[in-house]
Design a protein around this motif. Sequence first.
Motif, PDB file in Angstrom:
ATOM      1  N   LEU A   1      23.385  28.393  22.557  1.00  0.00           N
ATOM      2  CA  LEU A   1      22.955  27.471  21.444  1.00  0.00           C
ATOM      3  C   LEU A   1      22.405  28.367  20.271  1.00  0.00           C
ATOM      4  CD1 LEU A   1      21.099  24.887  23.537  1.00  0.00           C
ATOM      5  CD2 LEU A   1      23.102  24.520  22.298  1.00  0.00           C
ATOM      6  N   LYS A   2      21.804  29.268  20.529  1.00  0.00           N
ATOM      7  CA  LYS A   2      21.439  30.266  19.308  1.00  0.00           C
ATOM      8  C   LYS A   2      22.458  30.996  18.848  1.00  0.00           C
ATOM      9  CE  LYS A   2      16.715  31.175  21.725  1.00  0.00           C
ATOM     10  NZ  LYS A   2      15.990  31.683  22.343  1.00  0.00           N
ATOM     11  N   GLU A   3      23.548  31.152  19.689  1.00  0.00           N
ATOM     12  CA  GLU A   3      24.652  32.048  19.037  1.00  0.00           C
ATOM     13  C   GLU A   3      25.710  31.049  18.283  1.00  0.00           C
ATOM     14  OE1 GLU A   3      26.415  33.657  22.599  1.00  0.00           O
ATOM     15  OE2 GLU A   3      24.729  34.910  22.951  1.00  0.00           O
TER      16      GLU A   3
ATOM     17  N   ASN B   1       9.824  19.797  15.454  1.00  0.00           N
ATOM     18  CA  ASN B   1      11.159  20.646  14.743  1.00  0.00           C
ATOM     19  C   ASN B   1      11.466  21.567  15.633  1.00  0.00           C
ATOM     20  OD1 ASN B   1      11.270  18.662  12.574  1.00  0.00           O
ATOM     21  ND2 ASN B   1      10.012  19.853  11.216  1.00  0.00           N
ATOM     22  N   LYS B   2      10.559  22.418  16.106  1.00  0.00           N
ATOM     23  CA  LYS B   2      11.002  23.495  16.791  1.00  0.00           C
ATOM     24  C   LYS B   2      11.813  23.289  18.079  1.00  0.00           C
ATOM     25  CE  LYS B   2       6.302  25.752  15.862  1.00  0.00           C
ATOM     26  NZ  LYS B   2       5.039  25.978  16.326  1.00  0.00           N
ATOM     27  N   TRP B   3      11.583  22.042  18.716  1.00  0.00           N
ATOM     28  CA  TRP B   3      12.521  21.630  19.754  1.00  0.00           C
ATOM     29  C   TRP B   3      14.136  21.760  18.977  1.00  0.00           C
ATOM     30  CZ3 TRP B   3      10.250  16.745  22.664  1.00  0.00           C
ATOM     31  CH2 TRP B   3       8.893  17.004  22.901  1.00  0.00           C
ATOM     32  N   TYR B   4      14.199  21.103  18.003  1.00  0.00           N
ATOM     33  CA  TYR B   4      15.502  20.984  17.374  1.00  0.00           C
ATOM     34  C   TYR B   4      16.126  22.151  17.066  1.00  0.00           C
ATOM     35  CZ  TYR B   4      19.097  19.539  13.836  1.00  0.00           C
ATOM     36  OH  TYR B   4      20.357  19.273  13.449  1.00  0.00           O
ATOM     37  N   GLU B   5      15.238  23.057  16.763  1.00  0.00           N
ATOM     38  CA  GLU B   5      15.666  24.488  16.223  1.00  0.00           C
ATOM     39  C   GLU B   5      16.049  25.268  17.628  1.00  0.00           C
ATOM     40  OE1 GLU B   5      16.185  25.820  13.504  1.00  0.00           O
ATOM     41  OE2 GLU B   5      15.508  23.853  12.263  1.00  0.00           O
ATOM     42  N   ALA B   6      15.484  25.048  18.709  1.00  0.00           N
ATOM     43  CA  ALA B   6      15.692  25.599  19.949  1.00  0.00           C
ATOM     44  C   ALA B   6      17.048  25.458  20.469  1.00  0.00           C
ATOM     45  CB  ALA B   6      14.787  25.418  20.989  1.00  0.00           C
ATOM     46  N   LEU B   7      17.449  24.181  19.846  1.00  0.00           N
ATOM     47  CA  LEU B   7      19.159  23.803  20.133  1.00  0.00           C
ATOM     48  C   LEU B   7      20.041  24.147  19.022  1.00  0.00           C
ATOM     49  CD1 LEU B   7      18.415  20.244  21.697  1.00  0.00           C
ATOM     50  CD2 LEU B   7      18.866  22.240  22.917  1.00  0.00           C
ATOM     51  N   GLY B   8      19.680  25.304  18.456  1.00  0.00           N
ATOM     52  CA  GLY B   8      20.546  25.840  17.429  1.00  0.00           C
ATOM     53  C   GLY B   8      20.306  25.355  16.008  1.00  0.00           C
ATOM     54  N   GLY B   9      19.618  24.220  15.821  1.00  0.00           N
ATOM     55  CA  GLY B   9      19.181  23.648  14.476  1.00  0.00           C
ATOM     56  C   GLY B   9      20.376  23.174  13.845  1.00  0.00           C
TER      57      GLY B   9
ATOM     58  N   PHE C   1      13.539  13.117  22.576  1.00  0.00           N
ATOM     59  CA  PHE C   1      14.403  13.820  21.783  1.00  0.00           C
ATOM     60  C   PHE C   1      14.879  13.292  20.569  1.00  0.00           C
ATOM     61  CE2 PHE C   1      16.028  15.747  26.034  1.00  0.00           C
ATOM     62  CZ  PHE C   1      15.392  17.024  25.441  1.00  0.00           C
ATOM     63  N   LEU C   2      14.840  11.834  20.291  1.00  0.00           N
ATOM     64  CA  LEU C   2      15.368  11.249  19.075  1.00  0.00           C
ATOM     65  C   LEU C   2      13.964  11.444  17.937  1.00  0.00           C
ATOM     66  CD1 LEU C   2      16.542   7.739  20.277  1.00  0.00           C
ATOM     67  CD2 LEU C   2      17.713   9.536  19.457  1.00  0.00           C
ATOM     68  N   ALA C   3      12.814  11.546  18.824  1.00  0.00           N
ATOM     69  CA  ALA C   3      11.803  11.675  17.641  1.00  0.00           C
ATOM     70  C   ALA C   3      11.853  13.158  17.174  1.00  0.00           C
ATOM     71  CB  ALA C   3      10.518  11.451  18.504  1.00  0.00           C
ATOM     72  N   ALA C   4      12.406  14.004  17.741  1.00  0.00           N
ATOM     73  CA  ALA C   4      12.445  15.501  17.345  1.00  0.00           C
ATOM     74  C   ALA C   4      13.743  15.688  16.715  1.00  0.00           C
ATOM     75  CB  ALA C   4      12.420  16.372  18.733  1.00  0.00           C
ATOM     76  N   GLY C   5      14.408  14.642  16.347  1.00  0.00           N
ATOM     77  CA  GLY C   5      15.648  14.729  15.270  1.00  0.00           C
ATOM     78  C   GLY C   5      16.815  15.226  16.311  1.00  0.00           C
ATOM     79  N   ILE C   6      16.765  15.147  17.558  1.00  0.00           N
ATOM     80  CA  ILE C   6      18.015  15.540  18.445  1.00  0.00           C
ATOM     81  C   ILE C   6      18.759  14.191  18.602  1.00  0.00           C
ATOM     82  CG2 ILE C   6      18.678  16.289  20.662  1.00  0.00           C
ATOM     83  CD1 ILE C   6      16.007  18.133  20.654  1.00  0.00           C
ATOM     84  N   PRO C   7      19.917  13.961  17.962  1.00  0.00           N
ATOM     85  CA  PRO C   7      20.815  12.901  17.769  1.00  0.00           C
ATOM     86  C   PRO C   7      21.641  12.597  18.822  1.00  0.00           C
ATOM     87  CG  PRO C   7      21.808  14.648  16.496  1.00  0.00           C
ATOM     88  CD  PRO C   7      20.773  15.114  17.067  1.00  0.00           C
ATOM     89  N   LEU C   8      20.934  11.901  20.028  1.00  0.00           N
ATOM     90  CA  LEU C   8      21.605  11.491  21.495  1.00  0.00           C
ATOM     91  C   LEU C   8      22.605  10.407  21.078  1.00  0.00           C
ATOM     92  CD1 LEU C   8      18.821  11.680  23.828  1.00  0.00           C
ATOM     93  CD2 LEU C   8      20.560  13.373  23.544  1.00  0.00           C
ATOM     94  N   TYR C   9      23.573  10.576  21.626  1.00  0.00           N
ATOM     95  CA  TYR C   9      24.551   9.255  21.720  1.00  0.00           C
ATOM     96  C   TYR C   9      24.700   9.185  23.198  1.00  0.00           C
ATOM     97  CZ  TYR C   9      26.594   9.180  17.073  1.00  0.00           C
ATOM     98  OH  TYR C   9      26.716   9.257  15.512  1.00  0.00           O
ATOM     99  N   GLU C  10      24.322   8.075  23.822  1.00  0.00           N
ATOM    100  CA  GLU C  10      24.424   7.589  25.256  1.00  0.00           C
ATOM    101  C   GLU C  10      25.640   6.683  25.389  1.00  0.00           C
ATOM    102  OE1 GLU C  10      21.875   6.583  29.267  1.00  0.00           O
ATOM    103  OE2 GLU C  10      21.082   6.308  27.309  1.00  0.00           O
ATOM    104  N   GLY C  11      26.531   7.334  26.326  1.00  0.00           N
ATOM    105  CA  GLY C  11      27.621   6.648  26.582  1.00  0.00           C
ATOM    106  C   GLY C  11      27.695   6.122  28.016  1.00  0.00           C
ATOM    107  N   TYR C  12      28.785   5.244  28.156  1.00  0.00           N
ATOM    108  CA  TYR C  12      29.137   4.868  29.603  1.00  0.00           C
ATOM    109  C   TYR C  12      30.606   4.755  29.828  1.00  0.00           C
ATOM    110  CZ  TYR C  12      30.247   1.065  33.028  1.00  0.00           C
ATOM    111  OH  TYR C  12      30.801   0.623  34.120  1.00  0.00           O
ATOM    112  N   GLY C  13      31.037   5.355  30.840  1.00  0.00           N
ATOM    113  CA  GLY C  13      32.578   5.137  31.168  1.00  0.00           C
ATOM    114  C   GLY C  13      32.727   5.602  32.711  1.00  0.00           C
ATOM    115  N   MET C  14      33.892   5.652  33.091  1.00  0.00           N
ATOM    116  CA  MET C  14      34.614   5.943  34.348  1.00  0.00           C
ATOM    117  C   MET C  14      35.783   6.408  34.186  1.00  0.00           C
ATOM    118  SD  MET C  14      34.981   1.931  35.764  1.00  0.00           S
ATOM    119  CE  MET C  14      35.586   2.567  37.313  1.00  0.00           C
ATOM    120  N   THR C  15      36.418   7.181  35.141  1.00  0.00           N
ATOM    121  CA  THR C  15      37.493   7.765  35.076  1.00  0.00           C
ATOM    122  C   THR C  15      38.884   6.995  35.035  1.00  0.00           C
ATOM    123  OG1 THR C  15      36.882   9.632  36.598  1.00  0.00           O
ATOM    124  CG2 THR C  15      39.228   9.573  36.436  1.00  0.00           C
ATOM    125  N   GLU C  16      38.658   5.993  35.770  1.00  0.00           N
ATOM    126  CA  GLU C  16      39.728   4.688  35.592  1.00  0.00           C
ATOM    127  C   GLU C  16      39.843   4.255  34.044  1.00  0.00           C
ATOM    128  OE1 GLU C  16      38.222   4.738  39.693  1.00  0.00           O
ATOM    129  OE2 GLU C  16      37.426   5.151  37.796  1.00  0.00           O
TER     130      GLU C  16
END
Length: 417
Positions: free
Chosen positions: A78-80, A149-157, A177-192
């Motif tokens: 993530l840092k790289e 903000n440090k949480w967000y930076e830890a994931l690459g920023g 995570f959303l409060a820390a500015g980490i933009p989560l998209y939660e999805g639903y699906g299945m192989t079929e």
Amino acid sequence: LIYTSGTTGKPKGVMLSHNNIFSNVLGAAEITPCKVYDRGLTFLPPCHAYERMVLYTYMYLGFTIHIAESFDKIGDNLKEVKPHIMTVVPRILEKVYEKIMKTGHELTGFKRKIFDWAVTVAEEYDPNPAKRSFAYTMKLKLAKQLVLNKWYEALGGELLTVASGSASLHNRLTRAFLAAGIPLYEGYGMTEASPLISVNHYMKGVRIGTVGLPVRFVEIKLAEDGEILVKGPNVMIGYYKNKAETDKTIIDGWLHTGDIGKWEDEKFLKIIDRKKEMFKISGGKYVIPQPIETKLVESKFIEQAMVIGDGMKFASAFIVPNYAHLLDWAKNDAPELADMTKEDFLTNPVIIKKVNQEVRRANQHFGNWEQIKKPIILRDEFTVENGELTPTLKMKRKVILEHHQEEFNNLYQMETD
């Protein structure tokens, strides 16, 4: 041809056409807030339908794809890479959150108090700005400056999207995570379904606790029993050399997902449970495992949980305690336990009592017949290596029950006696 993970039965070969998958790619591309040459980081198995469709979407949009070296090196990668987008399953986010909490709990004095306060603020977050008071907005701003903000930076920023799928994400973690500015998209699906069906995303609104809105080209309706039915160009051709199962799964063009859902605000899809995972206790009442399991693992002292009790007098659960957090708790509240071996520690009456307290706290959210009685505390985690989790970290319920049949029999035999 992609085989299902076999969480509820024998794996079946899902036949997907170019058009099936490409329709899903177009639907995913429409809601991906990234641009050409942005960086994607991936570490899920490419043989899995979810990751495969994501990789095709990355290619379609012209992203640079980085393959993580291993799960243990994700932090370094993530840092790289400093990705703009990455895909995860909830178990990975739980591990990230646990690592953040562990780092915070190593702080002392005023710094520890500030960290704990910021976490409390984060866990109260609502993605709808209209529902956030002025006082809360000010607290959130300060919490971000001091801690979040440090949480967000830890994931690459530079993250624009973290796409989570394969299982449900518990609400406390989503809010944090959303409060820390980490933009989560939660999805639903299945192989079929190639596999994407719906996504919680910020272009058309988000509702925590749901899996959002249907993606482009996909139509969803609920059957009388609440089963989620799906129609669209993403629906598979059928199961390989298995017409009988195909005919049971696709009826009048509608894919029967085997998942039970409901609508919130008449547009956001909420998953309640797997139809095949629902069971009746001997009193005739239905128990739906997933919401109970989700509530149980919201406790930082519970690592994993699987609800059991089909046909029995009451519902119970296999509980895998969070050894690291319990050890941290014991240093202050039960220091005499701190030097024990892991096995002795987890079987000590003080620790069993603590875990049971957490179970009772979760029980308050459910009806009497759904509440977990006499949980079975296990020492070892469910893992992919021992065959108890799929490659995307879903529980293989049948395998877990087989591995712990003796404990199951002892519990319910004792009750019979």
